[in-house]
Structure formats: structure tokens, C-alpha cells
Write a protein that holds these residues in place. Structure first.
Motif, PDB file in Angstrom:
ATOM      1  N   UNK A   5       6.060   1.074   8.490  1.00  0.00           N
ATOM      2  CA  UNK A   5       5.938   2.380   7.856  1.00  0.00           C
ATOM      3  C   UNK A   5       4.818   2.319   6.818  1.00  0.00           C
ATOM      4  N   UNK A   6       4.752   1.205   6.127  1.00  0.00           N
ATOM      5  CA  UNK A   6       3.637   0.962   5.209  1.00  0.00           C
ATOM      6  C   UNK A   6       3.001  -0.355   5.608  1.00  0.00           C
ATOM      7  N   UNK A   7       1.664  -0.360   5.654  1.00  0.00           N
ATOM      8  CA  UNK A   7       0.986  -1.606   6.005  1.00  0.00           C
ATOM      9  C   UNK A   7       1.197  -2.592   4.861  1.00  0.00           C
ATOM     10  N   UNK A  67       3.436  11.599  10.078  1.00  0.00           N
ATOM     11  CA  UNK A  67       2.135  11.434   9.444  1.00  0.00           C
ATOM     12  C   UNK A  67       1.412  10.184   9.893  1.00  0.00           C
ATOM     13  N   UNK A  68       2.127   9.280  10.561  1.00  0.00           N
ATOM     14  CA  UNK A  68       1.446   8.102  11.085  1.00  0.00           C
ATOM     15  C   UNK A  68       0.887   8.451  12.448  1.00  0.00           C
ATOM     16  N   UNK A  69      -0.425   8.386  12.570  1.00  0.00           N
ATOM     17  CA  UNK A  69      -1.033   8.740  13.850  1.00  0.00           C
ATOM     18  C   UNK A  69      -1.078   7.512  14.748  1.00  0.00           C
ATOM     19  N   UNK A  88      -3.424   3.855  10.068  1.00  0.00           N
ATOM     20  CA  UNK A  88      -2.979   4.270  11.393  1.00  0.00           C
ATOM     21  C   UNK A  88      -3.976   5.187  12.063  1.00  0.00           C
ATOM     22  N   UNK A  89      -4.555   6.072  11.285  1.00  0.00           N
ATOM     23  CA  UNK A  89      -5.476   7.047  11.833  1.00  0.00           C
ATOM     24  C   UNK A  89      -6.709   6.372  12.425  1.00  0.00           C
ATOM     25  N   UNK A 138       0.843  -1.199   0.000  1.00  0.00           N
ATOM     26  CA  UNK A 138       0.000   0.000   0.000  1.00  0.00           C
ATOM     27  C   UNK A 138       0.874   1.243   0.000  1.00  0.00           C
ATOM     28  N   UNK A 139       0.344   2.327  -0.493  1.00  0.00           N
ATOM     29  CA  UNK A 139       1.154   3.547  -0.470  1.00  0.00           C
ATOM     30  C   UNK A 139       1.060   4.199   0.906  1.00  0.00           C
ATOM     31  N   UNK A 140       1.880   5.210   1.080  1.00  0.00           N
ATOM     32  CA  UNK A 140       1.944   5.851   2.408  1.00  0.00           C
ATOM     33  C   UNK A 140       0.600   6.422   2.818  1.00  0.00           C
ATOM     34  N   UNK A 141      -0.124   6.931   1.837  1.00  0.00           N
ATOM     35  CA  UNK A 141      -1.417   7.516   2.158  1.00  0.00           C
ATOM     36  C   UNK A 141      -2.291   6.472   2.834  1.00  0.00           C
ATOM     37  N   UNK A 142      -2.265   5.270   2.258  1.00  0.00           N
ATOM     38  CA  UNK A 142      -3.094   4.220   2.836  1.00  0.00           C
ATOM     39  C   UNK A 142      -2.601   3.863   4.231  1.00  0.00           C
ATOM     40  N   UNK A 143      -1.262   3.804   4.343  1.00  0.00           N
ATOM     41  CA  UNK A 143      -0.678   3.460   5.635  1.00  0.00           C
ATOM     42  C   UNK A 143      -1.114   4.457   6.699  1.00  0.00           C
ATOM     43  N   UNK A 144      -1.022   5.740   6.358  1.00  0.00           N
ATOM     44  CA  UNK A 144      -1.395   6.778   7.305  1.00  0.00           C
ATOM     45  C   UNK A 144      -2.872   6.640   7.653  1.00  0.00           C
ATOM     46  N   UNK A 197      -0.250  11.704   0.084  1.00  0.00           N
ATOM     47  CA  UNK A 197      -0.965  12.350   1.171  1.00  0.00           C
ATOM     48  C   UNK A 197       0.009  12.897   2.210  1.00  0.00           C
TER      49      UNK A 197
END
Lengths: 216, 612
Positions: free
Chosen positions: B526-528, B558-560, A11-12, A2-8, B1
Motif C-alpha cells: 500500500x505504501x512503498x 489511487x494506486x495505478x 505506482x503510476x 513514504x506517504x501515500x502520495x509517494x506510493x501512488x 494526494x
């Protein structure tokens, strides 16, 4: 990957869980899991009650008269009529909380507050009924120490009553949130989880009532 | 993002990921890895205490008619040894692995409810400390870990001993239940994309089944203990025969919990060796689906065998037959597992590293414990063996030879991931051989002592029984075990003093935790990751045609991640205070309970309304 956006994004949602493997909200899954566990808790208490049914050496008894060695006469101690009213109200409260949840989900604040208030009142009446019943029994000479019936009855219904009390406190908390306009439709889940617990407490009573009060 | 993240969020994230240090950061942590380390450190401390208790027992039994321990001290020590090893050592050592590795193995950033996770730990440690505080009052529990009624009644146990035991267990039960809900939901809901249920690592599967057992078994002992509590504090007669009560009710309730409990102790161990064996055989786990279903079947049957602990109560031929057969039936799924482990190493390219040593030791020792278990599944045999050292030999072969060997295997396997340091191989192998020899020297002779009629839980024996040399062998074995644990401690200290030298993937692992740095960063991934198979890392390495590059430590901006919170620890104090308040009723009246309850409510409400 997944890209970082998805990762973030994932996490959110650690604590809010709008995206989960099963698609179910984690809090909802947790309350179901907890309810599954609670089934065994009440099964053990009800089992204990059943094992000791009719094995008390001295009265007062639930369904039979008893004359003590000193010659004192004891009527059957259960007040079935009063508890039937309490049972009915508790069952209706399950319907009421469904109506309240419907109001919460549709953003109808009036409906939400009315039926949630009614649910809480029913729960409070039930607790009041139990407090009356317990004190009444003590006056009639049945305490938790008297015999096996007293011990298993007070333990079983007492722990159920404790669950009802926790439910009422929980629902009052949600009621106050709703009153302060902090329960918008997207947060209706906060009520739904409390309602699931409330239904469970009702369902347990549906088993306890016949086992304790109706079965002779 | 990541580029659109506001500066404010960025500083917040950077702040959160700076790996805070200090006592307060540990009290308020909600990071599953830190909580895992807390569980591990506490459990290891209790394991040492429990081991010391056992050593004292063995010294007492080292010669006939010994007076090293008084009968009363002996009762307290064997009760605390059993209670400690089960509830304060093996269970929380498993919990350490659940905490640290379930999220890593399923590709998650934390558990479903991080604060609830912290709460579980704090309740656990308070319960454990409370139980051990009984020693300060010279009133450690003394009725055995099973606390049979009516030995535990106020008539026969008037002191504080049993009060400490039942309140302590009640506190620990709350910790287990909260953790079980948490991990049950975590496994179901936080799996990485593509991590289907039938792709989950076997350790996750066995842990998942363990949570189900915890959820269904602990409420039963909670009720059993509540009834005991009411008998002792409020004058009820649940277990008092003179008032019509039935002490056998305790045994039923206790073992309906107690038998699933032994699977709670062993299933995580099964999971650990099912991770270790494939990696060090360079072969995927043999019969994955059969392993999953046999684990589930063991757990299911585990609820239908409790009365085999009660053959000597005289339940009658029908009950005896049913429980005997259901008990023997468990040998089938267990046998499936053993053959699958052997199938896994069969023809593999076996790497004889320390974790593999312990995993192989586990298989051999567990088979021996399993076989003696089938022996006393038969009521006539059991009536000869019950309450003798044969039983003690049996359950130490499954709990020590089984659980502890597997947990040690897991410790050597996952140590580099947890602490970024390798444990020494040479000392590890010395540790293994000392443990294997010491273990067998201690517990194998117990089979014979038991069959010769030596009873359990009796503080001494006379020289005429001819049991002296067997007991002396056992005591020597216990001293060798002491050396084994000393070797392990030395290994830990040596690694601690050494550099952080562990690569991300020291064993050529197959599962996701080896894809990230050792030790992992607070946000884990860092990335799922996206999962396509049961051994995702092996698949990745196959595709690349070689080992993966060492993963870099990244900022994680950016990782919450969830914020640290003080409320779980405070709520845990409220729970413990409330239950201890029950014990203090004669001294404080209801005020202890009220104060604890108020603290609990205060904690819960602050917790519920804390901004996440």
C-alpha cells in the motif's frame, strides 16, 4: 516510510518509469540489456564463420578462383565494391539517426523527418543491396547448400539483414508517428531506443564487413 | 494526494483491484504474482511428467534384459526426462520464484515490463506443450538433452523427433530471454528507496546473476539450434563431416550454453537457501558480501569451463589442462558459499521447520554432488567416468539434491505468502524423509554402477555384469521418491481444502514480503517501504521490541496498476506459430511462417500502441 502520495506516484510510473533506482529509463536499460545479449548471438555466428573459413571442400570461394571437376571456371564470388557502398551508407545512417534524434529532442520536426527519412532510405538501400547480392550469388552457383562458405555466409549476413529489416520497420513506425505529430520532445525516447538498436546493427556490420569481405 | 484523486480514477482503481477471476483474467493477467503461480503450476505439471518418465526408465532397469520398454521408447523417455526437468521443471520453478518474489523482496509493485512478463510465460507454456505434443506423434526427441551432432542429422534421425526438440527449445529460449531482460531491469530499476544493491536479499542477488547468465548463454544455443535447423531443413552442412562440417562445433556451442545453464539451474537454489537458513537460525546471513561475490565469480567462471564436458573428444593437453584447472577453481567460490551457510547456522537458534529440513538436506546433498564434480574435473578420471552412471549420479546430486531440494525448501517457506495457507508440518517432514531416503537410494548406488562401467543411455544390461542388485536398489529408491512426491501432493491438496489461515509473517521473516498480507494484494505494498538495512523486517521488529501487528488489507484506491492485456498471449502464439511453421515447411510451404509472422506483427503493434 513514504506517504501515500509517494506510493501512488511510484505506482503510476510502473510502465512509464520516470523515476527508477538507477535514474535510467527502464526501456533504455532494457534495450541495452538486449543488445548485450545480442552480442553473444552475433559472436556465435561470426565464430562459426571464422571456424569454417577456408574449409569448404568445393567452390565457389569468396576470395579465390575455383575450377570445378567438370572444368567450369568460377571467379572469386564477393563483390567488394558494391558492399563497400552499402557499408558506407549504413554507417552514414548511424549519423543520420543521431541528427534525427537531435531534431526530435529539440522539437524540430523538419530536422527529425528529414534525417529519419534518410536513415530509413539508407537501411532500405542496404537491404536492397543484400537482396541483389544474394540473388547474384545464386545465379553464380553459390547457394546455402553449396559449401561451408555458402552456409556460414548466408546465415551470418542473412541474420544481420533480418536485423536491419526489423530496424527499418521499427524506424518507419517511428517515422509515421512523427509524421502524425505523435513524437513530441518528451517522447523522443521512443526514437532513442530504436536508434540504439540501429547503432548496434551498424556496429555488428562493422565487424562482419572486414571479417567476411576484407580478410583474405 | 489520495484525497485529490478524481472519482473516475477511484472507480477505475477499485475495479482493477477487485481480484478478477475466471479463465480470461488469467490469460490476460499482467500481475507478477499470478504469472508466478502460472509458472509454478505449469512447471509442477511438467515436473510430474518428467518424474513419471524417470519412473518408467527405472522400471525398465529394475531387472536385467528387461523388455518393458523398447530401446527406441527408452531413448525418447531419457531424452524427454532430461529436457523436461531442465527446461520445463527446474528453470520455470525458479521463474515462479523470480516472478512472485523478486518484486516483493525489492519492495516493488510489479516487474519493469508486466506485459513482457506475461508474454514470457505464454511463450514458455506453448513451447513446453509443443515439446510434449511429440508423444502424440510417437516422435518424442530421442538424441539426449544435449542433442549431439551428427546423431541429430537427417541421415541418422530422419523422423520428426529432432524437429520437435529443436523447435521446442528455440521457443523456450525466446521465453527465457524475454524474462531475463525483464528481471535484469526490474532488479536494477525498481528497488524501493534505500534498497541499495548491497542491501538486496541474497535470493534477489542470485536471481540477478542468473538473469545475466541467461542473457549471455541463451543466444549461443539459439545459434547452435539455428545451424541445426538449417542443416535439417535447408540442406546446409554445418555439422556434416562429409561436406567438411564439424560435429564438434555443436558440442562447443552447446556447452558454451550448457555449462552456464547448470548455474542457471543452481544459483536461484543458492539464493533460496540463503533466505531460508538465516530465518530459521535467527541469525543474519553469514558473510553477505562474500556470498554476493562468490555467486558472481561462479557465474563468471561458468563461461570458462565448458570444454570439461568434452574431454573425451581429444582436445589435446593444453585445452584439457586449462579447462580442468578452471573447473577446479569453481570449487573455491562454491566452498565459500557452503562454509558461509554453515557459518549462518553456527550458534543460531535453529528452528527445525520443514523449509529448514530441506535447506539442510540441500547443503549435505549438494556437497556430495560438488565433490564428485571436482573428481571428473580431472581429465584422466573423467575419461573413466564419462558416459557412465557416475556422471548420472553426479548431476542428480547437484540438480535433484541441489536444485530440487532448495526449490522444495522455497515452496514450504513461501507457500503461506503465495496462497495464504500453511502447508502441514508433519506431512512436510514425512515428505522430507521420504525424499532424502528415496533420493539417496536412487542415486548413491549409481556412483558404484558407473565406476563398475555401466554406461548411460543404454536401455538394458545383462545379468552377468553383476549390476542387478545396484539397479534394483535404484528402482526401489525411485518408488520411494514417487511416494515423497505423493506426500507433497497430498500436503498441497490438504492445504488447498483448508482455510486461509496463514498470518502475514509465520516464520519471523527478515525480508519485506512478510510485512504485507498473505496472499499479497494485487498492488503488493500500500505504501512503498523505505529500506535502511539488509534485514529490514528484523530491524523494524527490533525497534518495536516485538512482532509487527497483522497488516490490514486496504482498498488500494489511487494506486495505478497496469491494465490486463490480451496482446502478450496473442504475440506469444504468433512466435510459436512462426517457429512451428518452419517445421511445417514441407507441408504448408512458407504459409505457416507467414501466418505466424503476421500474427506476431499484429500482436506486437497492438501491444506497443495499447494505452497503458
Amino acid at each position: 516510510m513514504a506517504d501515500t502520495a509517494h506510493a501512488a506516484h511510484v505506482g503510476a510510473h510502473l510502465e512509464t518509469h520516470s523515476e527508477t533506482s538507477t535514474g535510467l529509463d527502464s526501456r533504455k536499460l532494457a534495450i541495452w540489456t538486449f543488445i548485450g545479449s545480442e552480442c553473444l548471438f552475433f559472436a556465435s555466428l561470426i565464430g562459426t564463420y571464422l571456424v569454417y573459413r577456408g574449409r569448404s571442400l568445393v567452390g565457389p570461394f569468396p576470395h579465390e578462383e575455383w575450377v570445378s571437376p567438370a572444368g567450369v571456371h568460377f571467379e572469386p564470388i564477393l563483390e567488394i565494391k558494391l558492399v563497400t557502398v552499402g557499408t558506407a551508407l549504413l554507417l552514414f545512417s548511424s549519423l543520420f539517426v543521431v541528427l534525427a534524434l537531435n531534431g526530435a529532442q529539440r522539437g524540430r520536426r523538419g530536422q527529425l523527418l528529414t534525417w529519419l527519412g534518410m536513415t530509413i532510405l539508407c537501411g532500405m538501400f542496404f537491404i536492397g543491396m543484400q537482396v541483389y547480392e544474394f540473388t547474384h550469388f545464386v545465379h553464380k552457383g553459390l547457394t546455402i547448400k553449396t559449401n561451408l562458405f555458402g552456409a556460414s555466409f548466408f546465415t551470418l549476413t542473412g541474420f544481420h539483414g533480418t536485423h536491419v529489416t526489423i530496424g527499418v520497420i521499427w524506424l518507419i513506425t517511428v517515422f509515421i508517428l512523427a509524421l502524425r505529430r505523435k513524437l513530441p520532445p518528451e517522447k523522443a525516447l521512443n526514437l532513442e531506443i530504436a536508434a540504439l538498436y540501429w547503432h548496434f546493427v551498424d556496429v555488428v556490420w562493422v565487424v562482419i564487413f572486414p571479417v567476411v569481405y576484407l580478410m583474405k | 494526494m489520495a484525497t485529490t484523486v478524481t472519482g473516475d480514477l477511484r472507480t477505475q482503481a477499485a475495479h482493477a483491484h477487485a481480484e478478477p477471476t475466471g479463465l480470461w483474467s488469467w490469460i490476460t493477467t499482467v500481475d507478477h504474482k499470478r504469472i508466478g503461480i502460472l509458472y509454478g503450476a505449469s512447471a509442477f505439471m511438467f515436473f510430474l511428467i518428467g518424474g513419471l518418465e524417470a519412473l518408467l526408465l527405472r522400471i525398465q532397469l529394475g531387472r536385467p534384459d528387461n523388455t518393458f520398454l523398447s530401446p527406441d521408447a527408452y531413448n525418447q523417455l531419457f531424452t524427454m526426462h532430461g529436457t523436461t526437468m531442465i527446461f520445463l521443471a527446474v528453470m520455470p520453478l525458479s521463474a515462479m520464484f523470480f516472478n512472485f518474489f523478486i518484486p516483493l523482496l525489492i519492495g516493488a509493485r510489479d516487474v519493469a515490463f508486466p506485459r513482457l512478463n506475461a508474454f514470457s510465460y505464454w511463450v514458455f507454456i506453448l513451447g513446453g506443450l509443443f515439446l510434449n505434443a511429440s508423444f502424440l506423434f510417437h516422435a518424442a526427441p530421442n538424441a539426449g538433452w544435449f542433442g549431439y551432432a551428427n546423431l541429430t542429422s537427417t541421415q541418422y534421425s530422419p523422423g520428426l523427433n529432432i524437429d520437435f526438440w529443436m523447435i521446442g527449445l528455440q521457443i523456450l529460449g525466446i521465453a527465457s530471454l524475454a524474462a531475463a531482460v525483464n528481471f535484469f531491469v526490474t532488479v536494477l530499476n525498481l528497488r524501493a528507496p534505500g534498497m541499495k544493491l548491497m542491501r538486496m536479499p541474497m535470493f534477489v542477488w542470485m536471481s540477478f546473476i542468473t538473469q545475466a547468465l541467461l542473457l549471455l548463454a541463451f543466444p549461443v544455443i539459439t545459434v547452435a539450434l539455428i545451424l541445426l535447423m538449417f542443416d535439417r531443413f535447408f540442406g546446409t552442412h554445418f555439422y556434416v563431416p562429409s561436406a567438411g562440417g564439424d560435429p564438434i562445433l555443436w558440442q562447443h556451442l552447446f556447452w558454451i550454453f550448457g555449462h552456464p545453464e547448470v548455474y542457471i539451474l543452481i544459483l536461484p537454489a543458492f539464493g533460496i537457501v540463503s533466505e531460508v537458513l538465516p530465518v530459521f537460525s535467527r541469525k543474519p546471513l553469514f558473510g553477505y558480501a562474500a556470498m554476493v561475490f562468490s555467486g558472481a565469480f561462479i557465474a563468471f567462471l561458468g563461461f570458462g569451463v565448458w570444454s570439461h564436458h568434452m574431454f573425451s573428444t581429444g582436445m589435446g593437453p593444453i585445452a584439457d589442462t586449462v579447462f580442468s584447472l578452471s573447473t577446479m577453481l569453481i570449487a573455491i567460490p562454491t566452498g565459500v558459499k557452503i562454509f558461509n551457510w554453515i557459518g549462518t547456522i553456527w550458534g543460531g537458534s535453529i528452528q527445525l521447520k520443514t523449509p529448514m529440513y530441506f535447506a539442510l538436506g540441500f547443503i549435505a546433498m549438494f556437497i556430495m554432488g560438488g565433490l564428485s564434480g571436482v573428481m571428473h574435473a580431472s581429465p584422466p578420471a573423467d575419461l573413466q567416468q564419462t558416459d557412465t552412471y557416475f556422471i548420472v549420479a553426479h548431476f542428480h546430486y547437484v540438480l535433484f539434491g541441489g536444485s530440487i531440494f532448495a526449490l522444495t525448501s522455497g515452496a514450504y517457506y513461501w507457500w503461506p505468502k503465495m496462497f495464504g495457507r500453511m502447508l502441514d508440518e508433519k506431512i512436510g517432514k514425512i515428505h522430507f524423509w521420504l525424499m532424502l531416503i528415496g533420493f539417496n537410494l536412487t542415486f548413491f548406488p549409481m556412483h558404484f554402477a558407473g565406476l563398475l562401467g555401466m554406461p548411460r543411455r543404454v536401455y538394458t544390461y545383462s545379468a552377468e555384469t553383476g549390476l542387478t542388485w545396484l539397479n534394483q536398489l535404484e528402482t526401489v529408491g525411485a518408488l520411494v521418491l514417487f511416494l515423497a512426491i505423493a506426500a507433497f501432493l497430498y500436503n498441497i491438496l490438504k492445504a488447498w481444502a483448508g482455510p486461509r489461515n496463514a498470518p502475514a509473517d509465520p516464520w519471523n521473516g527478515a525480508t519485506l514480503e512478510w510485512a504485507i498480507p498473505s496472499p499479497p494484494q494485487p498492488f503488493n505494498f500500500a505504501e512503498i517501504p523505505v529500506v535502511h538495512s539488509r534485514d529490514p523486517l528484523w530491524e523494524l521488529k527490533r525497534e518495536r521490541g516485538g512482532p509487527l501487528p497483522e497488516p490490514a488489507r486496504v482498498s488500494g484506491a489511487g494506486i495505478h496498476m497496469p491494465n490486463p492485456s490480451f496482446w502478450p498471449a496473442l504475440t506469444a502464439c504468433g512466435v510459436a506459430a512462426m517457429l512451428i511453421g518452419v517445421m511445417l515447411l514441407p507441408k504448408l510451404g512458407p504459409w505457416g511462417i507467414i501466418a505466424g509472422g503476421a500474427l506476431l506483427l499484429f500482436g506486437v503493434f497492438n501491444w506497443a500502441f495499447e494505452p497503458a
